[in-house]
Enzyme design. Structure first.
Site, PDB file in Angstrom:
ATOM      1  N   LYS A 250      -7.256   1.966  -2.948  1.00  9.63           N
ATOM      2  CA  LYS A 250      -6.679   1.338  -1.674  1.00  9.63           C
ATOM      3  C   LYS A 250      -6.800   2.558  -0.403  1.00  9.63           C
ATOM      4  CE  LYS A 250      -5.126  -1.311   1.422  1.00  9.63           C
ATOM      5  NZ  LYS A 250      -6.120  -2.249   2.204  1.00  9.63           N
TER       6      LYS A 250
ATOM      7  N   LYS B 110      -0.080   5.299   8.333  1.00 10.03           N
ATOM      8  CA  LYS B 110       0.737   5.618   7.234  1.00 10.03           C
ATOM      9  C   LYS B 110      -0.432   5.790   5.966  1.00 10.03           C
ATOM     10  CE  LYS B 110       1.709   2.083   4.908  1.00 10.03           C
ATOM     11  NZ  LYS B 110       1.024   0.933   3.735  1.00 10.03           N
TER      12      LYS B 110
ATOM     13  N   THR C 171       1.038  -1.143  -0.048  1.00  9.82           N
ATOM     14  CA  THR C 171      -0.084   0.052  -0.018  1.00  9.82           C
ATOM     15  C   THR C 171       0.921   1.134   0.137  1.00  9.82           C
ATOM     16  OG1 THR C 171      -1.598  -1.274   1.223  1.00  9.82           O
ATOM     17  CG2 THR C 171      -1.900   1.227   1.390  1.00  9.82           C
TER      18      THR C 171
HETATM   19  N1  NDP Z   1      -1.591  -6.409   7.749  1.00 13.65           N
HETATM   20  C1  NDP Z   1      -2.684  -6.095   7.039  1.00 13.65           C
HETATM   21  O1  NDP Z   1      -3.595  -6.367   7.361  1.00 13.65           O
HETATM   22  C2  NDP Z   1      -2.659  -5.472   5.865  1.00 13.65           C
HETATM   23  C3  NDP Z   1      -1.524  -4.753   5.313  1.00 13.65           C
HETATM   24  N2  NDP Z   1      -1.403  -4.188   3.996  1.00 13.65           N
HETATM   25  C4  NDP Z   1      -0.341  -3.535   3.509  1.00 13.65           C
HETATM   26  O2  NDP Z   1       0.667  -4.336   3.081  1.00 13.65           O
HETATM   27  C5  NDP Z   1       1.894  -4.075   3.148  1.00 13.65           C
HETATM   28  C6  NDP Z   1       2.634  -5.203   4.009  1.00 13.65           C
HETATM   29  O3  NDP Z   1       2.009  -5.128   5.224  1.00 13.65           O
HETATM   30  P1  NDP Z   1       2.196  -6.195   6.459  1.00 13.65           P
HETATM   31  O4  NDP Z   1       2.812  -7.596   5.787  1.00 13.65           O
HETATM   32  O5  NDP Z   1       1.015  -6.095   7.469  1.00 13.65           O
HETATM   33  O6  NDP Z   1       3.313  -5.454   7.027  1.00 13.65           O
HETATM   34  P2  NDP Z   1       4.704  -6.185   8.055  1.00 13.65           P
HETATM   35  O7  NDP Z   1       5.114  -4.952   8.797  1.00 13.65           O
HETATM   36  O8  NDP Z   1       4.402  -7.209   8.422  1.00 13.65           O
HETATM   37  O9  NDP Z   1       5.622  -6.496   6.847  1.00 13.65           O
HETATM   38  C7  NDP Z   1       6.416  -5.571   6.017  1.00 13.65           C
HETATM   39  C8  NDP Z   1       7.400  -6.282   4.989  1.00 13.65           C
HETATM   40  O10 NDP Z   1       8.241  -5.007   4.425  1.00 13.65           O
HETATM   41  C9  NDP Z   1       9.583  -5.334   4.849  1.00 13.65           C
HETATM   42  N3  NDP Z   1      10.487  -4.116   4.854  1.00 13.65           N
HETATM   43  C10 NDP Z   1       9.997  -3.267   5.715  1.00 13.65           C
HETATM   44  N4  NDP Z   1      11.086  -2.080   5.570  1.00 13.65           N
HETATM   45  C11 NDP Z   1      11.792  -2.671   4.706  1.00 13.65           C
HETATM   46  C12 NDP Z   1      13.018  -1.966   4.133  1.00 13.65           C
HETATM   47  N5  NDP Z   1      13.597  -0.816   4.431  1.00 13.65           N
HETATM   48  N6  NDP Z   1      13.578  -2.774   3.093  1.00 13.65           N
HETATM   49  C13 NDP Z   1      13.299  -3.879   2.915  1.00 13.65           C
HETATM   50  N7  NDP Z   1      12.256  -4.482   3.568  1.00 13.65           N
HETATM   51  C14 NDP Z   1      11.347  -3.867   4.240  1.00 13.65           C
HETATM   52  C15 NDP Z   1       9.721  -6.149   5.967  1.00 13.65           C
HETATM   53  O11 NDP Z   1      10.924  -6.813   6.078  1.00 13.65           O
HETATM   54  P3  NDP Z   1      11.352  -7.511   7.524  1.00 13.65           P
HETATM   55  O12 NDP Z   1      10.808  -8.724   7.806  1.00 13.65           O
HETATM   56  O13 NDP Z   1      12.953  -7.582   7.449  1.00 13.65           O
HETATM   57  O14 NDP Z   1      11.230  -6.327   8.578  1.00 13.65           O
HETATM   58  C16 NDP Z   1       8.591  -7.164   5.843  1.00 13.65           C
HETATM   59  O15 NDP Z   1       8.714  -8.030   4.985  1.00 13.65           O
HETATM   60  C17 NDP Z   1       1.865  -2.676   3.920  1.00 13.65           C
HETATM   61  O16 NDP Z   1       2.008  -1.786   2.911  1.00 13.65           O
HETATM   62  C18 NDP Z   1       0.450  -2.528   4.606  1.00 13.65           C
HETATM   63  O17 NDP Z   1      -0.028  -1.409   4.629  1.00 13.65           O
HETATM   64  C19 NDP Z   1      -2.633  -4.256   3.181  1.00 13.65           C
HETATM   65  C20 NDP Z   1      -3.883  -5.070   3.640  1.00 13.65           C
HETATM   66  C21 NDP Z   1      -3.939  -5.578   4.698  1.00 13.65           C
HETATM   67  O1  LIG Z   2      -5.217  -2.549   4.758  1.00 11.11           O
HETATM   68  C1  LIG Z   2      -5.853  -3.274   5.863  1.00 11.11           C
HETATM   69  C2  LIG Z   2      -6.950  -3.854   5.235  1.00 11.11           C
HETATM   70  O2  LIG Z   2      -7.264  -4.661   6.361  1.00 11.11           O
HETATM   71  O3  LIG Z   2      -7.221  -4.141   4.232  1.00 11.11           O
END
Ligand code: NDP
Ligand SMILES: O=CC(=O)O
Length: 389
Positions: free
Chosen positions: A267, A335, A192
């Site tokens: 989104k 965010k 996102t």
């Molecule tokens: N959780 C949810 O319910 C939902 C989330 N989203 C969106 O999906 C995306 C992922 O969410 P989610 O999985 O929950 O987030 P997490 O925080 O669980 O995972 C984030 C991921 O990004 C990686 N990351 C963060 N910073 C860096 C960096 N500087 N360089 C490389 N890799 C990096 C992390 O790696 P590492 O493991 O090394 O930290 C990890 O793999 C976000 O944009 C979120 O807004 C969308 C729908 C639903």
């Molecule tokens: O981004 C979060 C979700 O639940 O969708």
């Protein structure tokens, strides 16, 4: 919109809605081989899509909002597929003959990649923290030590990263995916982010000759585990076609929204609404408590009325117990509100409700709740309440 019993059927049927003429058509999905799709020009692909359409009667009236042209013309139509199969019977990996890369194995990326593996896809993974790859490797995933190496060894590479900064870094940074991209390959970014970030990544990817699709998802940890995400895609139509069998493994529906930026915008609007809803729900729970009502009864009342929402039913009971098991981290919700406010600013739209909600999430972050579920925003209100007593 048809409800289909299996994703196999879903992958073969598409509902195409033209907002401009409010007509809906059903068509057979194009089952072209991988190489044929990627070698097709966008024009021939568009012609093929159009020629296989059968138009049906409109299913919905034109609403006043639709008469107000808000987006560029290319975004005025969208395509969606709906299906109801769960990951357990998502055996569609065979429909995608190529190798699939996956970058970012957090709360969302990990179950999404697992579903691809379970469906029989040839998956190669990378994550900044390597240990998070181990479970996937145990399930049969290959591993490469950098995004560039994943992209270079795969036909289509997905990214599911935290925020705009990490999405740009993983795509365009040193050893970023761009270094491994080239003609005949595709990059699908499900993170996102805001439209400007998506366009930047798209430009770098397309400059290599590869295709780009933004594909943020609606749906949280459980829908990701169950293969029930909603994909909001935009970008290269040819890549949308080729990646669709993969999207159908990970999701229950997909929307194609036209130009890069429209998926990101959709989104952000959805998550702006969600963040405000959660803030308002939190206020209601606390007010019910304060006036001597049982908040669990409030949750039950809400569930039976017009404002019922799965989010309230799922999160409410744990919020009453002040527990916040993380599905959607609060820092990501804040965010998304911040990015949505930026989107509104770009079109000079006031967003007083979202702005107030954003402030609340910022307070919650300052209390160290960033990595808790976003429902922990109620704690920021609890603190305000205590100060006022
Ligand atoms: N959780 C949810 O319910 C939902 C989330 N989203 C969106 O999906 C995306 C992922 O969410 P989610 O999985 O929950 O987030 P997490 O925080 O669980 O995972 C984030 C991921 O990004 C990686 N990351 C963060 N910073 C860096 C960096 N500087 N360089 C490389 N890799 C990096 C992390 O790696 P590492 O493991 O090394 O930290 C990890 O793999 C976000 O944009 C979120 O807004 C969308 C729908 C639903
Ligand atoms: O981004 C979060 C979700 O639940 O969708």
């Amino acid at each position: 919109m048809p409800t289909l019993s299996t994703k196999g059927e879903a992958a073969r049927q598409m509902v195409k809605c033209s907002v401009a003429n409010a007509s809906i058509c059903f068509r057979q999905r194009l089952l072209l081989p991988f190489s044929a799709v990627f070698s097709s020009s966008p024009l021939s692909m568009a012609m093929a899509m159009t020629s296989s359409s059968i138009y049906c009667r409109p299913r919905f009236p034109i609403s006043p909002l639709r008469r107000m042209p808000r987006f560029p013309k290319s975004s005025s139509s969208f395509t969606t597929i709906a299906s109801s199969q769960t990951s357990a019977d998502a055996g569609e990996g065979g429909e995608f003959p190529g190798r699939v890369g996956f970058l970012g194995l957090g709360i969302m990326g990990s179950p999404m990649a697992i579903n691809l593996l379970k469906a029989g896809c040839d998956v190669t993974v990378w994550n900044r923290t390597k240990s998070k790859c181990n479970h996937l490797i145990d399930l049969g995933a290959k591993y490469e030590p950098s995004p560039a190496e994943v992209a270079s060894s795969c036909d289509v590479t997905f990214a599911m990263l935290a925020d705009p900064e990490s999405a740009v870094d993983v795509a365009c940074g040193t050893n970023g995916a761009v270094k491994g991209m080239g003609s005949g390959k595709g990059y699908v970014d499900a993170s996102t982010v805001d439209g400007a970030t998506s366009k930047l990544i798209s430009k770098h990817i397309r400059d290599t000759g590869a295709s780009f699709l933004e594909a943020p998802v609606s749906g949280s940890k459980k829908p990701a585990e169950d293969g029930q995400l909603i994909f909001l895609t935009a970008g290269d139509a040819s890549l949308y076609e080729i990646a669709s069998p993969l999207l159908d493994i990970m999701g229950k529906s997909r929307f194609y929204l036209g130009e890069v930026g429209n998926g990101a915008a959709m989104k952000l609007v959805v998550n702006m609404i969600m963040g405000s809803m959660m803030a308002s729900f939190s206020e209601g729970l606390l007010l019910s408590e304060k006036v001597g009502l049982d908040p669990n009864v409030l949750i039950e009342v809400i569930s039976q009325g017009a404002i019922s929402a799965p989010m309230f039913a799922v999160k409410g009971p744990s919020m009453v117990k002040a527990t916040y098991p993380t599905a959607f981290p609060l820092k990501h919700q804040q965010k998304d509100l911040r990015l949505a406010l930026g989107l509104a600013e770009s079109v000079t739209q006031p967003m007083p409700v979202a702005a107030a909600a954003n402030e609340l999430y910022k307070v919650a972050k300052s209390y160290g709740l960033s990595d808790h579920d976003f429902s922990a925003v109620i704690e920021a209100l609890r603190a305000k309440l205590q100060h006022s007593e």
